[in-house]
Structure formats: structure tokens, C-alpha cells
Design a protein around this motif. Structure first.
Motif, PDB file in Angstrom:
ATOM      1  N   VAL A  36       0.844  -1.192   0.000  1.00 43.56           N
ATOM      2  CA  VAL A  36       0.000   0.000   0.000  1.00 43.56           C
ATOM      3  C   VAL A  36       0.883   1.247   0.000  1.00 43.56           C
ATOM      4  CG1 VAL A  36      -1.896  -1.153   1.197  1.00 43.56           C
ATOM      5  CG2 VAL A  36      -0.175   0.050   2.522  1.00 43.56           C
ATOM      6  N   GLU A  37       0.376   2.302  -0.622  1.00 45.29           N
ATOM      7  CA  GLU A  37       1.086   3.572  -0.645  1.00 45.29           C
ATOM      8  C   GLU A  37       0.559   4.459   0.470  1.00 45.29           C
ATOM      9  OE1 GLU A  37       1.439   5.566  -4.338  1.00 45.29           O
ATOM     10  OE2 GLU A  37       2.244   3.821  -5.406  1.00 45.29           O
ATOM     11  N   VAL A  38       1.478   4.916   1.293  1.00 45.32           N
ATOM     12  CA  VAL A  38       1.128   5.757   2.435  1.00 45.32           C
ATOM     13  C   VAL A  38       1.755   7.125   2.249  1.00 45.32           C
ATOM     14  CG1 VAL A  38       1.365   6.055   4.924  1.00 45.32           C
ATOM     15  CG2 VAL A  38       0.955   3.771   3.974  1.00 45.32           C
ATOM     16  N   SER A  39       0.935   8.155   2.328  1.00 44.96           N
ATOM     17  CA  SER A  39       1.427   9.532   2.187  1.00 44.96           C
ATOM     18  C   SER A  39       1.773  10.088   3.556  1.00 44.96           C
ATOM     19  CB  SER A  39       0.373  10.414   1.520  1.00 44.96           C
ATOM     20  OG  SER A  39       0.106   9.967   0.205  1.00 44.96           O
ATOM     21  N   LEU A  40       3.013  10.551   3.701  1.00 47.87           N
ATOM     22  CA  LEU A  40       3.474  11.088   4.977  1.00 47.87           C
ATOM     23  C   LEU A  40       4.463  12.216   4.737  1.00 47.87           C
ATOM     24  CD1 LEU A  40       3.426  10.682   8.111  1.00 47.87           C
ATOM     25  CD2 LEU A  40       5.487   9.288   7.805  1.00 47.87           C
ATOM     26  N   ILE A 107      11.396   6.098   7.923  1.00 43.66           N
ATOM     27  CA  ILE A 107      10.866   7.391   8.347  1.00 43.66           C
ATOM     28  C   ILE A 107      11.632   7.875   9.576  1.00 43.66           C
ATOM     29  CG2 ILE A 107       8.552   6.924   7.446  1.00 43.66           C
ATOM     30  CD1 ILE A 107       7.653   6.310  10.300  1.00 43.66           C
ATOM     31  N   ASP A 108      11.477   9.140   9.900  1.00 48.29           N
ATOM     32  CA  ASP A 108      12.101   9.700  11.092  1.00 48.29           C
ATOM     33  C   ASP A 108      11.394   9.185  12.348  1.00 48.29           C
ATOM     34  OD1 ASP A 108      13.782  11.193   9.464  1.00 48.29           O
ATOM     35  OD2 ASP A 108      12.401  12.910   9.429  1.00 48.29           O
ATOM     36  N   ASP A 109      12.152   9.079  13.443  1.00 45.31           N
ATOM     37  CA  ASP A 109      11.581   8.598  14.696  1.00 45.31           C
ATOM     38  C   ASP A 109      10.395   9.440  15.146  1.00 45.31           C
ATOM     39  OD1 ASP A 109      13.459   6.624  14.753  1.00 45.31           O
ATOM     40  OD2 ASP A 109      14.734   7.560  16.264  1.00 45.31           O
ATOM     41  N   GLY A 110      10.460  10.739  14.911  1.00 42.42           N
ATOM     42  CA  GLY A 110       9.387  11.619  15.358  1.00 42.42           C
ATOM     43  C   GLY A 110       8.100  11.502  14.575  1.00 42.42           C
ATOM     44  N   SER A 111       8.121  10.697  13.511  1.00 43.35           N
ATOM     45  CA  SER A 111       6.941  10.558  12.644  1.00 43.35           C
ATOM     46  C   SER A 111       6.184   9.253  12.864  1.00 43.35           C
ATOM     47  CB  SER A 111       7.360  10.639  11.162  1.00 43.35           C
ATOM     48  OG  SER A 111       7.969  11.867  10.863  1.00 43.35           O
ATOM     49  N   HIS A 112       6.576   8.477  13.871  1.00 41.61           N
ATOM     50  CA  HIS A 112       5.994   7.142  14.031  1.00 41.61           C
ATOM     51  C   HIS A 112       4.486   7.174  14.270  1.00 41.61           C
ATOM     52  CE1 HIS A 112      10.003   4.900  15.081  1.00 41.61           C
ATOM     53  NE2 HIS A 112       9.976   5.411  13.856  1.00 41.61           N
ATOM     54  N   GLY A 113       4.030   8.055  15.144  1.00 35.52           N
ATOM     55  CA  GLY A 113       2.598   8.134  15.412  1.00 35.52           C
ATOM     56  C   GLY A 113       1.827   8.606  14.202  1.00 35.52           C
ATOM     57  N   ALA A 114       2.350   9.632  13.520  1.00 31.28           N
ATOM     58  CA  ALA A 114       1.701  10.157  12.317  1.00 31.28           C
ATOM     59  C   ALA A 114       1.677   9.100  11.217  1.00 31.28           C
ATOM     60  CB  ALA A 114       2.415  11.417  11.839  1.00 31.28           C
ATOM     61  N   PHE A 115       2.752   8.308  11.129  1.00 35.57           N
ATOM     62  CA  PHE A 115       2.785   7.235  10.135  1.00 35.57           C
ATOM     63  C   PHE A 115       1.655   6.251  10.356  1.00 35.57           C
ATOM     64  CE2 PHE A 115       3.839   2.761   9.509  1.00 35.57           C
ATOM     65  CZ  PHE A 115       3.886   2.721   8.128  1.00 35.57           C
ATOM     66  N   LEU A 116       1.447   5.843  11.611  1.00 34.36           N
ATOM     67  CA  LEU A 116       0.404   4.861  11.878  1.00 34.36           C
ATOM     68  C   LEU A 116      -0.964   5.416  11.505  1.00 34.36           C
ATOM     69  CD1 LEU A 116       0.927   2.038  12.877  1.00 34.36           C
ATOM     70  CD2 LEU A 116       0.114   2.711  15.123  1.00 34.36           C
ATOM     71  N   GLY A 117      -1.189   6.698  11.772  1.00 43.39           N
ATOM     72  CA  GLY A 117      -2.446   7.313  11.363  1.00 43.39           C
ATOM     73  C   GLY A 117      -2.608   7.326   9.858  1.00 43.39           C
ATOM     74  N   ALA A 118      -1.527   7.619   9.145  1.00 44.31           N
ATOM     75  CA  ALA A 118      -1.573   7.636   7.674  1.00 44.31           C
ATOM     76  C   ALA A 118      -1.768   6.229   7.118  1.00 44.31           C
ATOM     77  CB  ALA A 118      -0.292   8.260   7.131  1.00 44.31           C
ATOM     78  N   LEU A 119      -1.170   5.232   7.777  1.00 37.12           N
ATOM     79  CA  LEU A 119      -1.340   3.841   7.344  1.00 37.12           C
ATOM     80  C   LEU A 119      -2.786   3.402   7.502  1.00 37.12           C
ATOM     81  CD1 LEU A 119      -0.157   1.065   6.493  1.00 37.12           C
ATOM     82  CD2 LEU A 119       0.234   0.638   8.935  1.00 37.12           C
ATOM     83  N   VAL A 120      -3.377   3.703   8.635  1.00 37.56           N
ATOM     84  CA  VAL A 120      -4.781   3.354   8.874  1.00 37.56           C
ATOM     85  C   VAL A 120      -5.670   3.967   7.802  1.00 37.56           C
ATOM     86  CG1 VAL A 120      -6.723   3.728  10.442  1.00 37.56           C
ATOM     87  CG2 VAL A 120      -4.522   2.968  11.346  1.00 37.56           C
ATOM     88  N   LYS A 121      -5.385   5.212   7.451  1.00 44.18           N
ATOM     89  CA  LYS A 121      -6.159   5.887   6.401  1.00 44.18           C
ATOM     90  C   LYS A 121      -5.971   5.207   5.065  1.00 44.18           C
ATOM     91  CE  LYS A 121      -6.854  10.429   4.248  1.00 44.18           C
ATOM     92  NZ  LYS A 121      -6.421  11.864   4.241  1.00 44.18           N
ATOM     93  N   ALA A 122      -4.724   4.858   4.717  1.00 43.10           N
ATOM     94  CA  ALA A 122      -4.440   4.214   3.440  1.00 43.10           C
ATOM     95  C   ALA A 122      -5.095   2.840   3.344  1.00 43.10           C
ATOM     96  CB  ALA A 122      -2.932   4.102   3.238  1.00 43.10           C
ATOM     97  N   LEU A 123      -5.186   2.151   4.473  1.00 43.53           N
ATOM     98  CA  LEU A 123      -5.799   0.821   4.500  1.00 43.53           C
ATOM     99  C   LEU A 123      -7.323   0.884   4.553  1.00 43.53           C
ATOM    100  CD1 LEU A 123      -3.372  -0.908   7.040  1.00 43.53           C
ATOM    101  CD2 LEU A 123      -3.626  -1.488   4.618  1.00 43.53           C
TER     102      LEU A 123
END
Length: 240
Positions: A36-40, A107-123
Motif C-alpha cells: 500500500v502507498e502511504v502519504s506522509l 521514516i524519522d523517529d518523530g513521525s511514528h505516530g503520524a505514520f500509523l495514522g496515515a497507514l490506517v487511512k491508506a488501508l
């Protein structure tokens, strides 16, 4: 079955049952490998996932499986968790987190929470139950507790298995009512006991010990873990 704090009764908790004998695994043939493509932060990341759609009578519960430092999404395939969750009527997705397994993007360590939110959206998942062992606490904890008051807007339930970084959010836990099943192995005297000390501060949590298991408790004793997961997901499906 319950943990050391036997007196703590989370509002979601009911007496547990065994997985019915007639509930059969859908089999790993039902599990699909999907990139899946995740935008972050203006970048597009290619994230490897394993996905199992609900079989039979479907519930409205999505389940997102993360993994530990030395593991990948393949572990949830190997112990049959994805196919079981599918057989129970839920949608299950396991992910190779950035930089692990078949996901090469980082990704950067500081983006981990935002990444998970973006992943949930992409899925296109709806408030998924998040299953988070060990290292993946660095993703699930900021996703849920950077804004603890609205954690339930992002997830219907949390199942941490001795995650890292729990001490960073001790002041946030009391502000969240998210249903939480705290799981750890009876032989995990390091992260298991340390994370329990922090996570038990979540008001709507209850701890459970997996016998004859260490840090990767779900892999050491899959049948016991699957019974916990079966009950938690069924309760979440009916929980108001």
C-alpha cells in the motif's frame, strides 16, 4: 488468566470463553500480500502488508497487527493469527513497519505516530484494534496517546504485548478511556513487568499473563494468546 492486579475490573471485561470447537481457521490461502502507498510529510511510502478479509458472518471490527524489533508481519502468518481473525469475522492486517521486512522505506523517529495514522487511512480501516508487541510501542503509543482524550476516535481497542516507551506517556494514560488488554509473558521480567507498571494506569485496562512464555509471549504460547484475542475482539465488537 488475569494478571497481578486481579481486582482491577475494566468496564469492557466479561468472563472469557474458549474458542468454539467448530470455529476453523480460514487457512493462510486467504491471506493476501498487498503493498500500500502511504502519504506522509509530502512523501509516498510503499508499505508491505498481509491482509485477511472476514470470512462468513462479518463483524465491523478491523485489527491492525504490528511487530517487534526482530520480527515482521510474517510472524502473524506463521502462528495462524491472521487466518483465525478472518475466520472470526474480522478484518486483519499485519504490516512490515518502515525499515523492516519487505518495507524498505524508512521514516524519522518523530513521525511514528503520524505514520500509523496515515497507514490506517491508506488501508481504509475504521478505528482498528491495535495489537502492538515490543518495539512497535514506539508507533502505537504516540498514535494513541499524543492526544489521549481522543484515542478512542482512532482505535476501538488496544492490545499491547510488553511494548517499549510506555514511561513516556504516564501522564497521558489517565486521560484515555480506550479499552486495553495488557498482555505479557510470565517469564518476561524486563519489558513485561516494566510496561505493566505504566500501562495499568490506563483506567479501562486489565492485565493478562501468558503462562510458559517470555517476551514474545504470543509466539511462545499461541493457543493461549489466541484465546485472549478471540475474547477481546468479540467484546470489542459488542462494546459501547
Amino acid at each position: 488468566m488475569a494478571g497481578k492486579d486481579e481486582s482491577k475490573e475494566a468496564s469492557w471485561y466479561t468472563q472469557f470463553v474458549d474458542i468454539p470447537a467448530d470455529v476453523k481457521s480460514a487457512g493462510n490461502d486467504q491471506v493476501k500480500e498487498v503493498v500500500v502507498e502511504v502519504s506522509l510529510n509530502g512523501k509516498s511510502l510503499k508499505i508491505f502488508t498481509r491482509q485477511a478479509d472476514p470470512q462468513g458472518s462479518a463483524t465491523n471490527v478491523d485489527v491492525l497487527f504490528l511487530h517487534g524489533q526482530s520480527f515482521t508481519s510474517e510472524n502473524w502468518l506463521d502462528i495462524g493469527t491472521l487466518s483465525l481473525v478472518s475466520s472470526w469475522g474480522h478484518r486483519g492486517v499485519a504490516v512490515d513497519l518502515p525499515g523492516y521486512g519487505s518495507t524498505k522505506d524508512v521514516i524519522d523517529d518523530g513521525s511514528h505516530g503520524a505514520f500509523l495514522g496515515a497507514l490506517v487511512k491508506a488501508l481504509k480501516m475504521t478505528r482498528p484494534v491495535v495489537v502492538s508487541p515490543s518495539m512497535s510501542g514506539g508507533f502505537s503509543l504516540p498514535f494513541l496517546f499524543d492526544q489521549p482524550e481522543t484515542a478512542e476516535d482512532r482505535s476501538r481497542g488496544y492490545l499491547p504485548v510488553a511494548p517499549v516507551a510506555t514511561s513516556k506517556y504516564t501522564e497521558a494514560y489517565s486521560k484515555s478511556k480506550i479499552p486495553t488488554m495488557i498482555v505479557y509473558g510470565e517469564n518476561d521480567t524486563n519489558l513485561g513487568t516494566r510496561s505493566l507498571k505504566d500501562l495499568i494506569k490506563l483506567p479501562n485496562s486489565k492485565p493478562f499473563v501468558i503462562p510458559e512464555a517470555g517476551h514474545a509471549a504470543y509466539m511462545n504460547n499461541p493457543p493461549f494468546f489466541h484465546r485472549l484475542l478471540y475474547n477481546f475482539l468479540n467484546i470489542i465488537a459488542a462494546y459501547k
